[in-house]
Design an enzyme around this catalytic site. Structure first.
Site, PDB file in Angstrom:
ATOM      1  N   ASN A 210       0.854  -1.202   0.000  1.00  0.00           N
ATOM      2  CA  ASN A 210       0.000   0.000   0.000  1.00  0.00           C
ATOM      3  C   ASN A 210       0.887   1.248   0.000  1.00  0.00           C
ATOM      4  OD1 ASN A 210       0.587   0.755   2.859  1.00  0.00           O
ATOM      5  ND2 ASN A 210      -0.344  -1.249   3.209  1.00  0.00           N
ATOM      6  N   ILE A 311      -1.966  -7.903  14.405  1.00  0.00           N
ATOM      7  CA  ILE A 311      -0.864  -7.653  15.345  1.00  0.00           C
ATOM      8  C   ILE A 311      -1.359  -6.911  16.582  1.00  0.00           C
ATOM      9  CG2 ILE A 311       1.385  -6.528  15.617  1.00  0.00           C
ATOM     10  CD1 ILE A 311       1.664  -6.794  12.510  1.00  0.00           C
ATOM     11  N   PHE A 327      -4.500   2.974  14.851  1.00  0.00           N
ATOM     12  CA  PHE A 327      -4.867   3.971  13.850  1.00  0.00           C
ATOM     13  C   PHE A 327      -5.950   3.362  12.971  1.00  0.00           C
ATOM     14  CE2 PHE A 327      -2.321   7.878  13.129  1.00  0.00           C
ATOM     15  CZ  PHE A 327      -1.548   7.824  14.274  1.00  0.00           C
TER      16      PHE A 327
HETATM   17  O1  PMT Z   1       2.848   6.140   6.564  1.00  0.00           O
HETATM   18  P1  PMT Z   1       2.185   7.428   6.111  1.00  0.00           P
HETATM   19  O2  PMT Z   1       2.336   7.647   4.614  1.00  0.00           O
HETATM   20  O3  PMT Z   1       2.634   8.619   6.924  1.00  0.00           O
HETATM   21  O4  PMT Z   1       0.609   7.271   6.356  1.00  0.00           O
HETATM   22  C1  PMT Z   1       0.138   7.120   7.654  1.00  0.00           C
HETATM   23  C2  PMT Z   1      -1.057   6.153   7.700  1.00  0.00           C
HETATM   24  C3  PMT Z   1      -2.209   6.724   6.903  1.00  0.00           C
HETATM   25  C4  PMT Z   1      -0.664   4.783   7.146  1.00  0.00           C
HETATM   26  C5  PMT Z   1      -1.413   5.998   9.231  1.00  0.00           C
HETATM   27  O5  PMT Z   1      -1.692   7.257   9.761  1.00  0.00           O
HETATM   28  C6  PMT Z   1      -2.621   5.100   9.443  1.00  0.00           C
HETATM   29  O6  PMT Z   1      -3.764   5.514   9.406  1.00  0.00           O
HETATM   30  N1  PMT Z   1      -2.347   3.778   9.702  1.00  0.00           N
HETATM   31  C7  PMT Z   1      -3.356   2.727   9.851  1.00  0.00           C
HETATM   32  C8  PMT Z   1      -3.724   2.188   8.507  1.00  0.00           C
HETATM   33  C9  PMT Z   1      -4.972   1.327   8.518  1.00  0.00           C
HETATM   34  O7  PMT Z   1      -5.902   1.529   7.815  1.00  0.00           O
HETATM   35  O8  PMT Z   1      -5.009   0.406   9.344  1.00  0.00           O
HETATM   36  P2  PMT Z   1      -6.265  -0.643   9.489  1.00  0.00           P
HETATM   37  O9  PMT Z   1      -7.558   0.055   9.575  1.00  0.00           O
HETATM   38  O10 PMT Z   1      -6.075  -1.680   8.449  1.00  0.00           O
HETATM   39  O11 PMT Z   1      -5.909  -1.231  10.875  1.00  0.00           O
HETATM   40  C10 PMT Z   1      -6.339  -0.679  12.117  1.00  0.00           C
HETATM   41  C11 PMT Z   1      -5.236  -0.882  13.127  1.00  0.00           C
HETATM   42  O12 PMT Z   1      -4.901  -2.272  13.207  1.00  0.00           O
HETATM   43  C12 PMT Z   1      -3.948  -0.176  12.796  1.00  0.00           C
HETATM   44  O13 PMT Z   1      -3.416   0.306  13.999  1.00  0.00           O
HETATM   45  C13 PMT Z   1      -3.055  -1.263  12.187  1.00  0.00           C
HETATM   46  O14 PMT Z   1      -1.669  -0.995  12.410  1.00  0.00           O
HETATM   47  C14 PMT Z   1      -3.526  -2.496  12.950  1.00  0.00           C
HETATM   48  N2  PMT Z   1      -3.420  -3.779  12.209  1.00  0.00           N
HETATM   49  C15 PMT Z   1      -4.110  -3.990  11.061  1.00  0.00           C
HETATM   50  C16 PMT Z   1      -4.038  -5.225  10.434  1.00  0.00           C
HETATM   51  C17 PMT Z   1      -3.231  -6.251  10.997  1.00  0.00           C
HETATM   52  N3  PMT Z   1      -3.097  -7.435  10.423  1.00  0.00           N
HETATM   53  N4  PMT Z   1      -2.535  -6.004  12.115  1.00  0.00           N
HETATM   54  C18 PMT Z   1      -2.624  -4.802  12.742  1.00  0.00           C
HETATM   55  O15 PMT Z   1      -1.971  -4.586  13.766  1.00  0.00           O
END
Ligand code: PMT
Length: 406
Positions: A210, A311, A327
Protein backbone atom coordinates in the site's frame (compact mmCIF):
# COMPACT_ATOMS: atom_id res chain seq x y z
CA UNK A 1 21.10 16.58 20.85
CA UNK A 2 19.17 16.66 17.51
CA UNK A 3 15.80 17.41 19.14
CA UNK A 4 14.94 19.51 16.09
CA UNK A 5 15.12 16.51 13.76
CA UNK A 6 12.42 16.78 11.09
CA UNK A 7 10.99 19.88 12.76
CA UNK A 8 9.90 22.69 10.48
CA UNK A 9 11.16 26.03 11.74
CA UNK A 10 9.81 29.21 10.23
CA UNK A 11 12.47 31.82 10.94
CA UNK A 12 11.12 35.39 11.04
CA UNK A 13 13.77 38.07 10.54
CA UNK A 14 12.89 41.68 11.43
CA UNK A 15 14.81 44.90 10.73
CA UNK A 16 17.61 45.35 13.23
CA UNK A 17 21.39 45.24 12.98
CA UNK A 18 21.40 41.71 14.49
CA UNK A 19 19.60 40.51 11.32
CA UNK A 20 23.01 39.56 9.89
CA UNK A 21 23.23 36.81 12.56
CA UNK A 22 20.20 35.05 11.07
CA UNK A 23 22.51 33.53 8.43
CA UNK A 24 24.44 31.68 11.14
CA UNK A 25 21.20 30.81 12.94
CA UNK A 26 19.87 29.04 9.83
CA UNK A 27 23.01 26.89 9.69
CA UNK A 28 22.75 25.92 13.37
CA UNK A 29 19.05 25.09 13.09
CA UNK A 30 19.79 22.87 10.08
CA UNK A 31 22.65 21.15 11.91
CA UNK A 32 20.11 20.13 14.55
CA UNK A 33 18.04 18.45 11.86
CA UNK A 34 15.34 21.04 11.15
CA UNK A 35 14.02 22.32 7.84
CA UNK A 36 14.09 26.12 7.76
CA UNK A 37 11.96 28.57 5.78
CA UNK A 38 12.57 32.29 6.14
CA UNK A 39 10.11 35.20 6.28
CA UNK A 40 11.68 38.67 6.30
CA UNK A 41 10.12 42.06 6.98
CA UNK A 42 10.88 44.77 4.38
CA UNK A 43 13.15 46.48 6.95
CA UNK A 44 15.16 43.28 7.48
CA UNK A 45 16.10 43.26 3.79
CA UNK A 46 18.04 46.51 4.42
CA UNK A 47 20.35 44.61 6.81
CA UNK A 48 20.88 41.29 5.03
CA UNK A 49 19.94 40.19 1.53
CA UNK A 50 17.11 37.72 0.92
CA UNK A 51 19.44 35.97 -1.54
CA UNK A 52 21.87 35.06 1.26
CA UNK A 53 19.09 33.59 3.40
CA UNK A 54 17.57 31.83 0.39
CA UNK A 55 20.89 30.18 -0.46
CA UNK A 56 21.41 29.04 3.13
CA UNK A 57 17.86 27.85 3.79
CA UNK A 58 17.60 26.27 0.32
CA UNK A 59 14.04 27.62 0.12
CA UNK A 60 12.55 30.80 -1.36
CA UNK A 61 12.50 33.68 1.12
CA UNK A 62 9.04 35.16 1.72
CA UNK A 63 8.76 38.93 2.18
CA UNK A 64 5.55 40.58 0.95
CA UNK A 65 2.04 39.70 2.01
CA UNK A 66 0.70 40.56 -1.41
CA UNK A 67 3.53 39.04 -3.45
CA UNK A 68 1.71 36.94 -6.06
CA UNK A 69 4.70 34.78 -6.91
CA UNK A 70 5.57 33.60 -3.40
CA UNK A 71 1.89 33.43 -2.36
CA UNK A 72 1.14 31.08 -5.23
CA UNK A 73 4.15 28.90 -4.30
CA UNK A 74 3.24 28.77 -0.58
CA UNK A 75 0.65 31.22 0.77
CA UNK A 76 0.69 32.81 4.24
CA UNK A 77 -1.89 30.36 5.64
CA UNK A 78 0.05 27.39 4.26
CA UNK A 79 3.25 28.75 5.85
CA UNK A 80 1.45 29.14 9.18
CA UNK A 81 0.24 25.52 8.94
CA UNK A 82 3.62 24.26 7.71
CA UNK A 83 5.59 25.42 10.77
CA UNK A 84 6.18 23.32 13.88
CA UNK A 85 7.79 26.39 15.46
CA UNK A 86 7.91 30.08 14.53
CA UNK A 87 11.12 31.67 15.74
CA UNK A 88 11.51 35.42 15.25
CA UNK A 89 15.18 36.37 15.59
CA UNK A 90 15.98 39.17 15.83
CA UNK A 91 12.66 40.60 17.00
CA UNK A 92 12.57 44.43 17.07
CA UNK A 93 10.54 46.55 19.52
CA UNK A 94 8.25 47.50 16.62
CA UNK A 95 7.56 43.84 15.81
CA UNK A 96 6.86 43.11 19.50
CA UNK A 97 4.41 46.02 19.66
CA UNK A 98 2.65 44.84 16.48
CA UNK A 99 2.34 41.34 17.90
CA UNK A 100 0.72 42.76 21.05
CA UNK A 101 -1.75 44.72 18.92
CA UNK A 102 -2.60 41.69 16.77
CA UNK A 103 -1.61 43.55 13.59
CA UNK A 104 -1.74 41.75 10.26
CA UNK A 105 -0.32 44.36 7.92
CA UNK A 106 2.75 42.42 6.81
CA UNK A 107 3.52 38.78 6.07
CA UNK A 108 5.27 37.92 9.34
CA UNK A 109 2.61 39.34 11.71
CA UNK A 110 -0.14 37.75 9.60
CA UNK A 111 1.53 34.33 9.83
CA UNK A 112 1.97 34.76 13.60
CA UNK A 113 -1.77 35.46 13.92
CA UNK A 114 -2.74 32.46 11.79
CA UNK A 115 -0.32 29.94 13.33
CA UNK A 116 -1.25 27.35 15.96
CA UNK A 117 2.32 26.18 16.65
CA UNK A 118 4.57 27.58 19.42
CA UNK A 119 5.97 31.08 18.82
CA UNK A 120 9.36 32.10 20.21
CA UNK A 121 10.99 35.50 19.88
CA UNK A 122 14.58 36.57 20.41
CA UNK A 123 14.47 40.35 20.97
CA UNK A 124 17.37 42.56 19.92
CA UNK A 125 17.41 46.33 20.26
CA UNK A 126 19.15 49.28 21.92
CA UNK A 127 19.27 48.88 25.72
CA UNK A 128 17.17 52.00 26.35
CA UNK A 129 14.49 50.80 23.93
CA UNK A 130 14.45 47.40 25.69
CA UNK A 131 14.17 49.05 29.13
CA UNK A 132 11.41 51.42 28.01
CA UNK A 133 8.18 50.89 29.95
CA UNK A 134 6.18 50.36 26.72
CA UNK A 135 8.46 47.53 25.60
CA UNK A 136 8.44 45.98 29.08
CA UNK A 137 4.63 46.13 29.25
CA UNK A 138 4.36 44.62 25.76
CA UNK A 139 6.68 41.74 26.69
CA UNK A 140 4.64 41.03 29.81
CA UNK A 141 1.48 40.74 27.70
CA UNK A 142 3.19 38.37 25.25
CA UNK A 143 4.58 36.22 28.09
CA UNK A 144 1.05 35.89 29.50
CA UNK A 145 -0.11 34.72 26.06
CA UNK A 146 2.42 31.88 26.18
CA UNK A 147 4.95 33.34 23.75
CA UNK A 148 8.48 32.16 24.53
CA UNK A 149 11.24 34.74 25.01
CA UNK A 150 14.84 33.81 24.19
CA UNK A 151 16.97 36.61 25.66
CA UNK A 152 17.99 39.31 25.16
CA UNK A 153 21.39 39.26 26.85
CA UNK A 154 23.54 42.04 28.27
CA UNK A 155 26.70 43.32 26.62
CA UNK A 156 28.26 45.81 24.28
CA UNK A 157 25.80 46.88 21.60
CA UNK A 158 26.30 47.86 17.95
CA UNK A 159 25.38 51.47 18.87
CA UNK A 160 28.32 51.55 21.31
CA UNK A 161 26.13 51.45 24.43
CA UNK A 162 26.25 48.67 26.98
CA UNK A 163 23.31 46.88 28.62
CA UNK A 164 20.49 44.37 27.98
CA UNK A 165 19.24 44.20 24.39
CA UNK A 166 21.81 42.07 22.55
CA UNK A 167 20.52 39.10 20.57
CA UNK A 168 21.01 35.94 22.64
CA UNK A 169 23.96 33.95 21.30
CA UNK A 170 22.98 31.69 18.40
CA UNK A 171 23.86 28.38 20.06
CA UNK A 172 21.72 29.19 23.09
CA UNK A 173 18.80 30.20 20.84
CA UNK A 174 19.00 26.78 19.15
CA UNK A 175 19.20 24.92 22.50
CA UNK A 176 16.17 26.87 23.76
CA UNK A 177 14.27 26.09 20.54
CA UNK A 178 15.11 22.38 20.91
CA UNK A 179 13.98 22.35 24.53
CA UNK A 180 10.48 23.44 23.47
CA UNK A 181 10.06 20.00 21.91
CA UNK A 182 11.78 18.18 24.76
CA UNK A 183 8.82 17.77 27.14
CA UNK A 184 9.94 14.87 29.34
CA UNK A 185 6.27 13.76 29.47
CA UNK A 186 7.23 10.11 28.79
CA UNK A 187 10.41 9.97 30.87
CA UNK A 188 11.18 6.37 31.84
CA UNK A 189 8.53 4.85 29.53
CA UNK A 190 9.23 2.19 26.90
CA UNK A 191 7.27 2.61 23.66
CA UNK A 192 6.99 0.12 20.80
CA UNK A 193 5.62 1.45 17.53
CA UNK A 194 4.97 -0.03 14.08
CA UNK A 195 5.13 2.13 10.95
CA UNK A 196 5.12 1.99 7.16
CA UNK A 197 3.55 -0.56 4.85
CA UNK A 198 4.02 -4.32 4.71
CA UNK A 199 4.87 -6.24 1.54
CA UNK A 200 3.20 -9.58 0.90
CA UNK A 201 5.19 -11.59 -1.62
CA UNK A 202 3.56 -13.28 -4.59
CA UNK A 203 6.82 -14.50 -6.07
CA UNK A 204 10.47 -13.30 -5.93
CA UNK A 205 9.66 -10.10 -7.89
CA UNK A 206 6.02 -9.27 -7.13
CA UNK A 207 4.24 -8.24 -3.93
CA UNK A 208 1.00 -6.71 -2.61
CA UNK A 209 1.47 -3.48 -0.61
CA UNK A 210 0.00 0.00 0.00
CA UNK A 211 0.99 3.70 -0.12
CA UNK A 212 2.14 4.14 3.49
CA UNK A 213 5.41 6.12 3.56
CA UNK A 214 6.18 5.68 7.26
CA UNK A 215 6.14 9.49 7.77
CA UNK A 216 3.42 9.55 10.44
CA UNK A 217 4.82 6.60 12.40
CA UNK A 218 8.38 7.95 12.28
CA UNK A 219 7.15 11.39 13.42
CA UNK A 220 5.41 9.78 16.43
CA UNK A 221 8.58 7.83 17.25
CA UNK A 222 10.49 11.14 17.12
CA UNK A 223 7.94 12.93 19.34
CA UNK A 224 8.07 10.06 21.86
CA UNK A 225 11.88 10.31 21.95
CA UNK A 226 11.57 14.06 22.48
CA UNK A 227 9.23 13.31 25.38
CA UNK A 228 11.91 11.12 26.99
CA UNK A 229 10.67 7.61 26.03
CA UNK A 230 12.87 4.70 24.94
CA UNK A 231 11.55 3.70 21.53
CA UNK A 232 11.60 0.54 19.41
CA UNK A 233 10.40 1.25 15.88
CA UNK A 234 9.33 -1.79 13.86
CA UNK A 235 9.09 -0.59 10.31
CA UNK A 236 7.99 -1.93 6.97
CA UNK A 237 9.96 -0.86 3.86
CA UNK A 238 10.28 2.96 3.61
CA UNK A 239 12.63 5.41 1.93
CA UNK A 240 12.77 7.92 4.79
CA UNK A 241 15.37 8.21 7.53
CA UNK A 242 14.45 6.73 10.91
CA UNK A 243 14.94 8.76 14.11
CA UNK A 244 18.58 8.23 15.12
CA UNK A 245 17.79 7.48 18.75
CA UNK A 246 15.14 4.83 18.06
CA UNK A 247 15.96 1.11 18.05
CA UNK A 248 14.98 0.28 14.47
CA UNK A 249 13.85 -3.18 13.39
CA UNK A 250 13.18 -3.54 9.69
CA UNK A 251 10.64 -6.05 8.39
CA UNK A 252 8.94 -6.78 5.09
CA UNK A 253 5.77 -8.79 5.62
CA UNK A 254 2.92 -8.66 8.13
CA UNK A 255 4.06 -12.04 9.46
CA UNK A 256 7.59 -10.72 10.13
CA UNK A 257 6.11 -7.63 11.80
CA UNK A 258 3.93 -9.86 14.00
CA UNK A 259 6.96 -11.92 15.11
CA UNK A 260 9.16 -8.87 15.85
CA UNK A 261 6.39 -7.06 17.75
CA UNK A 262 5.83 -10.06 20.02
CA UNK A 263 9.53 -10.24 20.90
CA UNK A 264 9.36 -6.80 22.57
CA UNK A 265 5.79 -5.61 23.15
CA UNK A 266 5.24 -7.53 26.41
CA UNK A 267 7.82 -5.23 28.04
CA UNK A 268 6.35 -2.03 26.63
CA UNK A 269 4.41 0.62 28.54
CA UNK A 270 2.86 1.89 25.32
CA UNK A 271 2.24 0.17 21.97
CA UNK A 272 1.20 2.21 18.91
CA UNK A 273 0.21 0.54 15.63
CA UNK A 274 0.65 3.12 12.89
CA UNK A 275 1.66 0.59 10.25
CA UNK A 276 -0.66 -0.02 7.33
CA UNK A 277 -0.48 -3.80 7.75
CA UNK A 278 -1.76 -5.78 4.77
CA UNK A 279 -4.90 -7.64 5.82
CA UNK A 280 -4.24 -10.46 3.33
CA UNK A 281 -1.30 -12.29 1.77
CA UNK A 282 -1.07 -14.76 -1.12
CA UNK A 283 -1.80 -18.29 0.06
CA UNK A 284 1.33 -19.60 -1.65
CA UNK A 285 4.53 -17.78 -2.57
CA UNK A 286 6.07 -19.03 -5.81
CA UNK A 287 9.79 -19.84 -5.55
CA UNK A 288 10.45 -18.69 -9.13
CA UNK A 289 9.05 -15.68 -11.00
CA UNK A 290 5.62 -16.69 -12.25
CA UNK A 291 5.07 -16.67 -16.01
CA UNK A 292 1.95 -15.22 -17.54
CA UNK A 293 1.13 -18.62 -18.94
CA UNK A 294 1.22 -20.12 -15.39
CA UNK A 295 -1.23 -17.61 -13.96
CA UNK A 296 -3.84 -16.80 -16.63
CA UNK A 297 -7.21 -18.49 -16.43
CA UNK A 298 -9.75 -17.04 -18.89
CA UNK A 299 -7.73 -13.81 -19.16
CA UNK A 300 -7.61 -13.28 -15.40
CA UNK A 301 -5.32 -14.31 -12.56
CA UNK A 302 -7.16 -16.06 -9.72
CA UNK A 303 -4.78 -15.20 -6.89
CA UNK A 304 -5.87 -16.82 -3.64
CA UNK A 305 -5.37 -14.67 -0.53
CA UNK A 306 -5.47 -15.65 3.12
CA UNK A 307 -5.89 -13.40 6.15
CA UNK A 308 -2.89 -12.10 8.11
CA UNK A 309 -2.87 -12.28 11.91
CA UNK A 310 -3.95 -9.03 13.59
CA UNK A 311 -0.86 -7.65 15.34
CA UNK A 312 -2.43 -4.94 17.48
CA UNK A 313 -5.36 -7.08 18.56
CA UNK A 314 -2.99 -9.77 19.82
CA UNK A 315 -0.98 -7.16 21.80
CA UNK A 316 -4.22 -5.74 23.25
CA UNK A 317 -5.09 -9.22 24.53
CA UNK A 318 -1.94 -9.72 26.61
CA UNK A 319 -2.95 -10.38 30.24
CA UNK A 320 -0.81 -7.42 31.31
CA UNK A 321 -0.87 -5.27 28.23
CA UNK A 322 0.75 -1.98 27.31
CA UNK A 323 -1.43 1.10 26.75
CA UNK A 324 -2.48 0.15 23.23
CA UNK A 325 -3.13 2.75 20.53
CA UNK A 326 -4.33 1.97 17.01
CA UNK A 327 -4.87 3.97 13.85
CA UNK A 328 -7.80 3.70 11.47
CA UNK A 329 -7.38 5.12 7.98
CA UNK A 330 -10.89 5.78 6.66
CA UNK A 331 -12.51 7.54 3.72
CA UNK A 332 -16.18 7.51 4.84
CA UNK A 333 -17.97 7.51 8.24
CA UNK A 334 -14.53 8.12 9.68
CA UNK A 335 -15.44 8.43 13.37
CA UNK A 336 -17.96 5.59 13.51
CA UNK A 337 -15.63 3.18 11.65
CA UNK A 338 -12.79 4.10 13.98
CA UNK A 339 -14.98 3.57 17.06
CA UNK A 340 -15.90 0.09 15.78
CA UNK A 341 -12.19 -0.78 15.44
CA UNK A 342 -11.47 0.60 18.93
CA UNK A 343 -14.02 -1.82 20.42
CA UNK A 344 -13.39 -4.80 18.13
CA UNK A 345 -9.62 -4.71 18.68
CA UNK A 346 -9.94 -3.97 22.42
CA UNK A 347 -7.77 -0.81 22.20
CA UNK A 348 -7.25 1.98 24.75
CA UNK A 349 -7.17 4.71 22.12
CA UNK A 350 -7.61 5.03 18.35
CA UNK A 351 -6.61 7.75 15.92
CA UNK A 352 -9.20 8.15 13.18
CA UNK A 353 -7.25 9.19 10.11
CA UNK A 354 -9.16 10.93 7.34
CA UNK A 355 -7.56 9.68 4.10
CA UNK A 356 -10.32 10.87 1.79
CA UNK A 357 -7.97 12.98 -0.36
CA UNK A 358 -4.28 13.03 -1.33
CA UNK A 359 -3.36 16.01 0.87
CA UNK A 360 -3.69 13.99 4.10
CA UNK A 361 -2.97 10.46 5.34
CA UNK A 362 -0.94 8.15 3.10
CA UNK A 363 2.37 9.61 1.90
CA UNK A 364 1.44 13.28 2.48
CA UNK A 365 3.34 15.71 4.72
CA UNK A 366 0.17 16.85 6.49
CA UNK A 367 -2.44 14.89 8.38
CA UNK A 368 -5.99 15.38 9.67
CA UNK A 369 -6.99 13.12 12.56
CA UNK A 370 -9.35 12.68 15.51
CA UNK A 371 -8.15 11.01 18.71
CA UNK A 372 -10.77 8.82 20.43
CA UNK A 373 -10.41 7.29 23.90
CA UNK A 374 -12.77 6.36 26.75
CA UNK A 375 -15.51 8.99 26.45
CA UNK A 376 -13.21 11.57 24.89
CA UNK A 377 -12.77 12.83 21.37
CA UNK A 378 -10.21 15.42 20.22
CA UNK A 379 -10.00 16.69 16.69
CA UNK A 380 -6.56 17.53 15.30
CA UNK A 381 -7.21 19.67 12.20
CA UNK A 382 -4.90 19.63 9.17
CA UNK A 383 -1.32 20.15 10.37
CA UNK A 384 2.17 18.73 9.76
CA UNK A 385 2.71 15.07 10.70
CA UNK A 386 5.28 16.24 13.28
CA UNK A 387 2.68 18.49 14.93
CA UNK A 388 0.08 15.69 14.81
CA UNK A 389 2.65 13.42 16.45
CA UNK A 390 3.39 15.90 19.28
CA UNK A 391 -0.34 16.26 20.03
CA UNK A 392 -0.87 12.48 20.06
CA UNK A 393 2.09 11.93 22.41
CA UNK A 394 0.87 14.72 24.70
CA UNK A 395 -2.62 13.15 24.87
CA UNK A 396 -1.19 9.68 25.58
CA UNK A 397 1.10 11.06 28.32
CA UNK A 398 -1.79 12.96 29.93
CA UNK A 399 -4.09 9.90 29.80
CA UNK A 400 -1.41 7.65 31.33
CA UNK A 401 -0.88 10.20 34.11
CA UNK A 402 -4.62 10.32 34.90
CA UNK A 403 -4.89 6.49 34.82
CA UNK A 404 -2.04 6.27 37.35
CA UNK A 405 -3.80 8.82 39.61
CA UNK A 406 -7.17 6.92 39.47
O1 PMT B 1 2.85 6.14 6.56
P1 PMT B 1 2.18 7.43 6.11
O2 PMT B 1 2.34 7.65 4.61
O3 PMT B 1 2.63 8.62 6.92
O4 PMT B 1 0.61 7.27 6.36
C1 PMT B 1 0.14 7.12 7.65
C2 PMT B 1 -1.06 6.15 7.70
C3 PMT B 1 -2.21 6.72 6.90
C4 PMT B 1 -0.66 4.78 7.15
C5 PMT B 1 -1.41 6.00 9.23
O5 PMT B 1 -1.69 7.26 9.76
C6 PMT B 1 -2.62 5.10 9.44
O6 PMT B 1 -3.76 5.51 9.41
N1 PMT B 1 -2.35 3.78 9.70
C7 PMT B 1 -3.36 2.73 9.85
C8 PMT B 1 -3.72 2.19 8.51
C9 PMT B 1 -4.97 1.33 8.52
O7 PMT B 1 -5.90 1.53 7.81
O8 PMT B 1 -5.01 0.41 9.34
P2 PMT B 1 -6.27 -0.64 9.49
O9 PMT B 1 -7.56 0.05 9.57
O10 PMT B 1 -6.08 -1.68 8.45
O11 PMT B 1 -5.91 -1.23 10.87
C10 PMT B 1 -6.34 -0.68 12.12
C11 PMT B 1 -5.24 -0.88 13.13
O12 PMT B 1 -4.90 -2.27 13.21
C12 PMT B 1 -3.95 -0.18 12.80
O13 PMT B 1 -3.42 0.31 14.00
C13 PMT B 1 -3.05 -1.26 12.19
O14 PMT B 1 -1.67 -1.00 12.41
C14 PMT B 1 -3.53 -2.50 12.95
N2 PMT B 1 -3.42 -3.78 12.21
C15 PMT B 1 -4.11 -3.99 11.06
C16 PMT B 1 -4.04 -5.22 10.43
C17 PMT B 1 -3.23 -6.25 11.00
N3 PMT B 1 -3.10 -7.43 10.42
N4 PMT B 1 -2.54 -6.00 12.11
C18 PMT B 1 -2.62 -4.80 12.74
O15 PMT B 1 -1.97 -4.59 13.77
Amino acid sequence: MQTLTNKRVLLGVTGGIAAYKSAELIRHLQEQGSEVRVVMTEAATEFITPLTLQALSQNPVHIGLLDRETESAMGHIELARWADLILVAPATSNFIAKLVGGHANDLLTTICLAAKCPLAIAPAMNQAMWGNSSTMANCEILLKRGIHFFGPEKGLQACGEEGPGRLLDIETIVIRASSLFDTGALNGKYLVITAGPTREAIDPVRFISNHSSGKQGYAIAEAALDAGARVTLISGPTSIEAPAKAHLIRVNSADEMYEEVHKVAMNADIFIGVAAVADYRPKTVAKQKMKKSDTLVNNSWPLELIQNRDIIQSVANYPSRPFTVGFAAETTNIISHAKQKLIKKNLDMIIANDVSDDSVGFNSDENKTTVLWKNHQKELPMMSKAATASHIIAIIAETLDKDTDD
